[in-house]
Design an enzyme around this catalytic site. Sequence first.
Site: not given
Length: 338
Positions: A18, A20, A198, A201, A279-280
């Site tokens: 996961h 991005h 997703h 969340e 994630d980011d």
Amino acid sequence: MPNADTDFIRRLPKAELHLHLEGTLEAELMFALADRNKIKLPYPDVATLKAAYDFDNLQSFLNLYYQGADVLRTEQDFYDLTWAYLQRCADDGVVHVEPFFDPQTHTQRGLPIEVPLQGIHRALVDGEQKLGITHALILSFLRDLSEASALQTLESAMPFRDRFIGVGLDSAEQGNPPSKFQQVFQKARELGFHVVAHAGEEGPPAYIREALELLQVERIDHGVRCTDDPDLVDELKQRFIPLTVCPLSNTRLKVFRTMADHNLMALLDQGLCITINADDPAYFGGYLLDNFIAVRDALGMTESQARQLARNSLTASFLPDHRKDEWVTRLEAIAVND
Ligand code: ADE
Ligand code: ZN
């Protein structure tokens, strides 16, 4: 039992499921690309930009994330972005990656889909050859856009179908339920792609159920709000549906107030297939190993729990079974005091 030490966690072979790619755009690289592409950023310097990474919720982050992605203009920009991420992976003991990218973020700005796709693909191939990190790219639809736009995106990606293995669903969750995307997910499944989304969340457990039942996803990205529905937790456990959890993201976006409040270790101990992911990372203060460390320091993580989290990441990946088995065998052989 004592906590696992950092070196042990680093040495465990891990998959990142996961992530991005647009969320790996470090502020320094953002400025360098803005310079290269003659774009003026609305921030005078890196420090001021980083000071703006103080989010209240998912939307406040997405606003900056989409603005930042505007500096990505050429195939080389996407190559540089992806290559920088893969080098971080090598440092953290990541052996396999299944990153997302958001084609619509770029096609909406007028870039042909092949610009991000080719740049990312070239870096992923180099990552395999030079760093030994294998890959499987996932094309993610923006759920705040229409299903027609997602269908068109899938169609425009078909000439490059050998470059990605699956589709996902991301962006602003609340008010954009999985049910909005049934047709495009059905089409993707019929075409033989893996499917993830997703869900849970910020959105309710009902969105997790919709993702499972209506989109027939193989993994849930985040999914941490499942605890609001004990029957759902039970189902996730019985079916061993992987949840790709992102602890630093969840605290930075105020899904949990502090890391000590996070539910992932409780869910792991209940027998759910929990994985840890970044994630980011450029926006949330850390890559994969940083996420493991933050969880360990706040919630405790024994060697056996760390090994289970790493094992889950390998078994929940889309690697062929024989490759999963090879990695799991290597994982079990990692000794504590090597
Ligand atoms: N796009 C990038 N990061 C995201 C996240 N955490 N949730 C939804 N969409 C995203
Ligand atoms: Zn995400």
